[in-house]
Design an enzyme around this catalytic site. Structure first.
Site: not given
Length: 394
Positions: A80, A139
């Site tokens: 991400d 994350e």
């Protein structure tokens, strides 16, 4: 310990590795929005004949099964991006999307793990066990690892290994020391309620601004006066919202902050202290208080044998001079949830190079990486998996 075929493969695919990273960098997706990245990873793994499945809502779990039965080692790379505006718009691979950027290096992690998978797939007939590949979403909001664990990411896994590209370390350096690596990341929210009124008539009021200010000043003594100074801990008040107008005494004060440490007992102690300090300060001024304490990620604690294996692999693959000792950081990493489930370790791979302007802090709009670090990370992933599966006395 080092597989020459893996090393040769990483060298062969070094240009492809850079191409992959640049594609991912130019197409960032925020936490839980990694739809295109997930699809791309699945397509790439399919082209290599590597079995894979999507996790929900995003993310990929894949498996390279060796010719012989044995242990299973997991390799994790997160995917991400962040809500950060890219400042280096002149880069040919700059983000295509306003306000979104890979400002932490997760694009590099995904690309390195894909090329590691490609190299490992070429030696799968020699693998005495299995390699699980975890392409993790979310994350940056500390939620993706937990979601993957709930969907079987660590089931039957004997060891897990992760990498974070690190701009605070020079390129050509690898650090993985036993013990603490990343801190716990808790959040606290405090709401003080007083009694508002006219700024010229304070005797009829309970000033929430005074109450909140007293708490902010006093709560710092939790670290400075109740915790062993050789045990690192941080309490930061990052947000305070108090009052409505210059001549109105505030009735409400809202405070938010974070707690960072490496020890779960200290974590418990700080939580208890924050609640007690808030209550006592409120009582002192005849205000009321509500406290919410949210446990975030636990600390990342590298298991000793796993960390030493990373050091041995790095030294043999790249030379003793590659080894570096990076101090633990007070930043957080949800890789810690994987380490709660099985043994493993988490390594830093340096990507900082002042001459290439890649020594900016993570999460900054100027963040970029020295792409010479990519092949080191990709090979470290693959060689660690090979070494772990072939290590008879682990």
């Amino acid at each position: 310990m080092i597989n020459r075929k893996i090393k040769d493969a990483i060298i062969r695919y070094s240009d492809e590795l850079i191409t992959l990273r640049r594609k991912l960098h130019s197409e960032p997706e925020l936490s839980w929005e990694e739809e295109n990245t997930t699809a791309f990873v699945c397509e790439y793994l399919d082209s290599l004949g590597i079995s894979n499945r999507r996790t929900e809502p995003t993310g990929v779990i894949a498996e390279i099964r060796g010719a012989e039965s044995g242990k299973t080692v997991a390799l994790r790379g997160d995917m991400d991006a962040l809500s950060v505006e890219q400042l280096k718009k002149y880069l040919p691979y700059a983000s295509k999307f306003k306000g979104k950027m890979h400002a932490c290096g997760h694009d590099a992690h995904t690309a390195m793990l894909l090329i590691a998978a490609k190299a490992l797939s070429e030696v799968k007939d020699e693998l005495p066990g299995n390699v699980r590949l975890l392409f993790q979403p979310a994350e940056e909001v500390c939620q993706g690892a937990k979601a993957m664990i709930e969907q079987g990411a660590i089931q039957d896994v004997d060891n897990v290994f992760g990498i974070h590209i690190w701009s605070q370390m020079p390129t050509q350096k690898v650090s993985c020391t036993p013990g603490p690596s990343f801190a716990s990341t808790d959040i606290f929210k405090v709401h003080f309620k007083g009694k508002g009124g006219h700024g010229a008539i304070p005797q009829d009021c309970i000033d929430a601004a005074i109450v909140a200010s007293s708490f902010v000043m006093n709560v710092q003594t939790v670290v400075s006066r109740t915790i062993d100074p050789q045990s690192p801990a941080v309490i930061t008040v990052g947000k305070m919202n108090v009052g409505t107008r210059f001549n109105v005494i505030a009735e409400n004060a809202f405070i938010e902050g974070t707690v960072r440490c490496f020890d779960k007992d200290i974590q418990d102690h700080i939580e208890e202290c924050i609640v007690r300090y808030a209550q006592n300060v409120a009582n002192m001024y005849s205000a009321t208080v509500e406290v919410e304490y949210i446990r975030g990620t636990p600390p990342v604690i590298n298991e000793e044998e796993s960390a030493k294996l990373v050091q041995k692999v790095a030294a043999e693959a790249f030379g003793e001079e590659v080894l570096y000792t990076e101090k633990p950081t007070m930043a957080g990493e949800d890789f810690s949830f994987f380490l709660d489930e099985t043994l493993g370790s988490f390594a830093f791979v340096g990507c900082g190079n002042r001459d290439k302007d890649t020594d900016w802090s993570h999460h900054h709009g100027n963040f970029d990486i020295d792409e010479d670090a990519l092949s080191i990370g990709a090979e470290l992933y693959a060689q660690y998996a090979w070494a772990f599966l072939n290590k008879k006395d682990y």
